[in-house]
Design an enzyme around this catalytic site. Sequence first.
Site, PDB file in Angstrom:
ATOM      1  N   CYS A  94       0.817  -1.212   0.000  1.00 53.14           N
ATOM      2  CA  CYS A  94       0.000   0.000   0.000  1.00 53.14           C
ATOM      3  C   CYS A  94       0.856   1.271   0.000  1.00 53.14           C
ATOM      4  O   CYS A  94       1.494   1.572  -0.988  1.00 53.14           O
ATOM      5  CB  CYS A  94      -0.987  -0.054   1.172  1.00 53.14           C
ATOM      6  SG  CYS A  94      -2.464   0.983   0.939  1.00 53.14           S
ATOM      7  N   ARG A 129     -13.222   5.126  -2.973  1.00 52.85           N
ATOM      8  CA  ARG A 129     -12.063   4.390  -2.476  1.00 52.85           C
ATOM      9  C   ARG A 129     -12.151   2.934  -2.898  1.00 52.85           C
ATOM     10  O   ARG A 129     -13.246   2.374  -3.049  1.00 52.85           O
ATOM     11  CB  ARG A 129     -11.977   4.456  -0.938  1.00 52.85           C
ATOM     12  CG  ARG A 129     -11.500   5.769  -0.386  1.00 52.85           C
ATOM     13  CD  ARG A 129     -11.367   5.696   1.142  1.00 52.85           C
ATOM     14  NE  ARG A 129     -10.259   4.857   1.557  1.00 52.85           N
ATOM     15  CZ  ARG A 129      -8.996   5.274   1.666  1.00 52.85           C
ATOM     16  NH1 ARG A 129      -8.685   6.528   1.348  1.00 52.85           N
ATOM     17  NH2 ARG A 129      -8.046   4.458   2.077  1.00 52.85           N
ATOM     18  N   HIS A 195      -3.637  -5.855   1.992  1.00 54.85           N
ATOM     19  CA  HIS A 195      -3.453  -6.096   3.420  1.00 54.85           C
ATOM     20  C   HIS A 195      -4.012  -7.486   3.732  1.00 54.85           C
ATOM     21  O   HIS A 195      -4.395  -8.227   2.834  1.00 54.85           O
ATOM     22  CB  HIS A 195      -4.196  -5.036   4.237  1.00 54.85           C
ATOM     23  CG  HIS A 195      -3.760  -3.632   3.945  1.00 54.85           C
ATOM     24  ND1 HIS A 195      -2.594  -3.094   4.439  1.00 54.85           N
ATOM     25  CD2 HIS A 195      -4.335  -2.647   3.204  1.00 54.85           C
ATOM     26  CE1 HIS A 195      -2.465  -1.837   4.034  1.00 54.85           C
ATOM     27  NE2 HIS A 195      -3.516  -1.546   3.275  1.00 54.85           N
TER      28      HIS A 195
END
Length: 242
Positions: A94, A129, A195
């Site tokens: 990320c 997002r 993640h």
Amino acid sequence: MSDNSLRLVWIYPDLLSTYGDQGNALVVERRARQRRLDVARLDVRSDQPIPTSGDIYLIGGGEDRPQRLAAERLRRDGGLYRAVENGAIVFSVCAGYQILGHEFVNDLGQREPGLGLLDVVSVRGEGERCVGDVLADIDPRLGLPQLTGFENHQGVTHLGPTARPLAQVRLGRGNGTGDGTEGAYNDTVFGTYMHGPVLARNPLIADMLLKLALDVNALPPVDDRWYEALRTERIASAEQPA
């Protein structure tokens, strides 16, 4: 840390360790020890110099301001550049992934120089997002099973000619470019938006990092039942209709 140890470096846990990304360091260390490898892990905080003699470097995700601070300190320090020149393996997640590219957009809305270790450029997306579970097919050249992870980012990362997509998404947004790519890699540097922690969900990626660092084609088998149970549960959950 002995000269014969496999040296694992976790970069800036005080700035870059959201969503349990420190679990990636735990997984690599654990899977090395399961093979009875002598492994030494060093957690390097942002006020400490980056050692240049590591074998595997891990960088996690973070919020926008810590990301900018991390990029500034890594550029100023220079240790990670030299480690890669020495042949080290780097795996990033990320915000860490964006830092390894040529540039990204920081918390001030400005273009922030990255380290240039991956041929990618990240900008800020204007739509929703990218949030949710991701399933993706990893580049067949890496010989790895399906990628599973969780994304939560606003980035759009464009790959240059010397970066290869880590995977092609089946579910999720990945790099956010609309072309189905997720992550990027070259011979020794890897980046992903996943993640999870991603290496807990995908332990064979951790094994790949170990093989690259040790320059071997195979590792002794280990008990993967816990990892496979986690993978199976997360993949099944992601594939359920919303």
